[in-house]
Scaffold this active site. Structure first.
Site, PDB file in Angstrom:
ATOM      1  N   HIS A  89     -20.300 -14.538  24.747  1.00 10.73           N
ATOM      2  CA  HIS A  89     -19.720 -15.671  24.022  1.00 10.73           C
ATOM      3  C   HIS A  89     -20.543 -16.162  22.843  1.00 10.73           C
ATOM      4  O   HIS A  89     -20.129 -17.073  22.139  1.00 10.73           O
ATOM      5  CB  HIS A  89     -19.499 -16.845  24.980  1.00 10.73           C
ATOM      6  CG  HIS A  89     -20.771 -17.568  25.331  1.00 10.73           C
ATOM      7  ND1 HIS A  89     -21.689 -17.068  26.225  1.00 10.73           N
ATOM      8  CD2 HIS A  89     -21.301 -18.721  24.870  1.00 10.73           C
ATOM      9  CE1 HIS A  89     -22.714 -17.899  26.309  1.00 10.73           C
ATOM     10  NE2 HIS A  89     -22.510 -18.917  25.504  1.00 10.73           N
TER      11      HIS A  89
HETATM   12  C1  UD1 Z   1     -21.735 -23.937  24.121  1.00 15.52           C
HETATM   13  C2  UD1 Z   1     -23.241 -24.032  23.829  1.00 15.52           C
HETATM   14  C3  UD1 Z   1     -23.911 -22.767  24.298  1.00 15.52           C
HETATM   15  C4  UD1 Z   1     -23.596 -22.455  25.742  1.00 15.52           C
HETATM   16  C5  UD1 Z   1     -22.086 -22.443  25.916  1.00 15.52           C
HETATM   17  C6  UD1 Z   1     -21.679 -22.189  27.354  1.00 15.52           C
HETATM   18  C7  UD1 Z   1     -23.897 -25.286  21.831  1.00 15.52           C
HETATM   19  C8  UD1 Z   1     -24.396 -25.149  20.434  1.00 15.52           C
HETATM   20  N1  UD1 Z   1     -23.497 -24.126  22.401  1.00 15.52           N
HETATM   21  O1  UD1 Z   1     -21.228 -22.852  23.352  1.00 15.52           O
HETATM   22  O2  UD1 Z   1     -25.313 -22.921  24.160  1.00 15.52           O
HETATM   23  O3  UD1 Z   1     -24.135 -21.208  26.080  1.00 15.52           O
HETATM   24  O4  UD1 Z   1     -21.575 -23.725  25.500  1.00 15.52           O
HETATM   25  O5  UD1 Z   1     -20.292 -22.008  27.440  1.00 15.52           O
HETATM   26  O6  UD1 Z   1     -23.884 -26.363  22.348  1.00 15.52           O
HETATM   27  N2  UD1 Z   1     -13.471 -24.234  23.900  1.00 15.52           N
HETATM   28  C9  UD1 Z   1     -12.321 -24.348  24.653  1.00 15.52           C
HETATM   29  N3  UD1 Z   1     -12.373 -25.127  25.760  1.00 15.52           N
HETATM   30  C10 UD1 Z   1     -13.479 -25.788  26.143  1.00 15.52           C
HETATM   31  C11 UD1 Z   1     -14.631 -25.681  25.370  1.00 15.52           C
HETATM   32  C12 UD1 Z   1     -14.624 -24.898  24.247  1.00 15.52           C
HETATM   33  O7  UD1 Z   1     -11.307 -23.754  24.336  1.00 15.52           O
HETATM   34  O8  UD1 Z   1     -13.437 -26.491  27.185  1.00 15.52           O
HETATM   35  C13 UD1 Z   1     -13.447 -23.357  22.707  1.00 15.52           C
HETATM   36  C14 UD1 Z   1     -13.125 -24.088  21.423  1.00 15.52           C
HETATM   37  O9  UD1 Z   1     -12.394 -23.247  20.613  1.00 15.52           O
HETATM   38  C15 UD1 Z   1     -14.494 -24.318  20.828  1.00 15.52           C
HETATM   39  C16 UD1 Z   1     -15.230 -23.077  21.266  1.00 15.52           C
HETATM   40  O10 UD1 Z   1     -14.724 -22.769  22.551  1.00 15.52           O
HETATM   41  O11 UD1 Z   1     -14.454 -24.465  19.443  1.00 15.52           O
HETATM   42  C17 UD1 Z   1     -16.718 -23.238  21.328  1.00 15.52           C
HETATM   43  O12 UD1 Z   1     -17.083 -24.358  22.161  1.00 15.52           O
HETATM   44  P1  UD1 Z   1     -18.501 -25.080  21.925  1.00 15.52           P
HETATM   45  O13 UD1 Z   1     -18.752 -26.045  22.998  1.00 15.52           O
HETATM   46  O14 UD1 Z   1     -18.561 -25.577  20.518  1.00 15.52           O
HETATM   47  O15 UD1 Z   1     -19.519 -23.873  22.001  1.00 15.52           O
HETATM   48  P2  UD1 Z   1     -19.680 -22.725  23.105  1.00 15.52           P
HETATM   49  O16 UD1 Z   1     -19.459 -21.421  22.455  1.00 15.52           O
HETATM   50  O17 UD1 Z   1     -18.902 -23.034  24.344  1.00 15.52           O
END
Ligand code: UD1
Length: 380
Positions: free
Chosen positions: A223
């Protein structure tokens, strides 16, 4: 809040800890914080605990399932920040947590790991003169292109208490000028959760539920933006498809990865590939525990695989968890999707599980002892 005198050479006031606030936001935070909440609740001296959930992760499969399985209870405050660019997401956490911290004035703010919610909450608390305690302090990949590395460095610099889980974490902090007496080698609270849940994990037999034979399949999680948001994703999908033609692969896909694949019209075709929704904690650990190996770019899974003795292949060129490479079962493949094709051949090459000091199921108790047992300085 009761005040105790500061040491003569330290002008900062000291205060006894009666109210601890924890902040969680993203999936890996829950496993690190849950045992600390439980350890605080078990103490004979009364400590109030309040939980803030930033809402960085909000899908049921990314958040609710963990709160339920780990019996964390309902957060006292839900900030609902949701997804967004780094600046916007971090800013929303800061804006929304500030009035809560001002109103509740906890004696200590506990923040785990390295996600955007971690640094945002720590920054606001430190400016309000609320001591910050960082769980999983001192990890460094020495790769500042990772957003988590920035979050780690900044959080550690403004924390009053730094809880580390491996020897190199202490060395990293000392090198950055952190005073040694702020650093406490308490062990790994994420492994506390694994130890506490081991019976339930074993009882699940997730492999059978997914039609897989124990010891004869791979678990995959990918991811990280460096892989998923750039040009390497297509090569990784193609290589994994090749592997899935040789050994069954189960891939609970993170929403970031799923949407990147969809955007670019990428899909798997090998019948051995089981692409599934993100899993809850228990089901994922059950699949990991009986896997032939794991391919990942996650930080936590490198540690969980090490504890379980499952060969882990990390598709990154650096790790902030070198102890998993030195003492454990982890191999860094580099950020080189072509190397995924080597996996079936590499699976047999690992030593068994390593015992790492402090990865023993009692780290959270040690945190509770430090946080509550001794007064803390009012500011870093
Ligand atoms: C975040 C953390 C990362 C961790 C990961 C675990 C930061 C910078 N990154 O990355 O260190 O390893 O969490 O999963 O804080 N999304 C959904 N549903 C959700 C959450 C996210 O669909 O419940 C999608 C959205 O499109 C979002 C994308 O995932 O834009 C990324 O989510 P985000 O929390 O920004 O970063 P992660 O890649 O999850």
């Amino acid at each position: 809040m009761s005040e105790t005198p500061a040491p003569a050479d330290d002008p900062r006031p000291m205060r006894a800890v009666r109210h601890v606030m924890s902040v969680v936001g993203a999936r890996p935070n829950f496993m690190k914080t849950a045992p600390v909440i439980a350890a605080l609740a078990r103490r004979p001296d009364p400590v109030r605990h309040t939980l803030v959930h930033t809402g960085q992760h909000y899908d049921a499969a990314m958040s609710r399932v963990f709160l339920d399985e780990l019996r964390v209870g309902e957060p006292n405050h839900m900030l609902d920040v949701g997804s967004g660019r780094h600046g916007a997401q971090t800013a929303r956490v800061m804006e929304r947590i500030e009035p809560i911290l001002e109103r509740e004035r906890p004696d200590v703010l506990l923040v785990p790991g390295d996600v955007n919610s971690t640094v945002a909450a720590a920054l606001v608390a430190s400016k309000l003169d609320i001591p910050v305690a960082h769980i999983e302090a001192g990890l460094r990949s020495y790769d500042r292109s990772m957003p988590e590395e920035i979050n780690r460095i900044l959080t550690d610099q403004i924390s009053s208490l730094l809880f580390t889980h491996s020897p190199e974490a202490r060395r990293n902090l000392l090198r950055e000028g952190v005073a040694g007496d702020r650093i406490h080698a308490i062990g790994n609270t994420m492994i506390d959760t694994l130890v506490a849940m081991r019976g339930r994990i074993r009882g699940l037999d997730a492999a059978a539920a997914h039609g897989l034979t124990p010891g004869a399949y791979l678990v995959v999680t990918l991811h990280r933006p460096a892989l998923v948001d750039g040009p390497l994703l297509g090569a990784a999908v193609a290589a994994l498809d090749g592997v899935a033609a040789e050994i069954p692969v189960v891939f609970p896909i993170h929403p970031r990865t799923a949407s990147a694949m969809e955007r670019r019209g990428l899909a798997f075709s090998a019948p051995g590939m089981r692409l599934i929704e993100p899993l809850g904690y228990l089901e994922f650990l059950s699949l990991l525990e009986t896997a032939a190996g794991a391919l990942t770019d996650s930080g936590g899974i490198q540690e969980e695989a090490t504890y379980l003795g499952i060969p882990c292949f990390t598709l990154r060129s650096t790790t902030e968890r070198p102890v998993t490479v030195e003492l454990g079962t982890n191999t860094l493949l580099g950020l080189e999707p072509a190397r995924i094709r080597e996996l079936p051949g590499l699976l047999g090459e690992h030593a068994g599980r390593a015992d790492i000091p402090g990865w023993d199921g009692h780290a959270a108790e040690r945190i509770a002892d430090v946080v509550v047992g001794a007064p803390v300085e009012a500011s870093a």
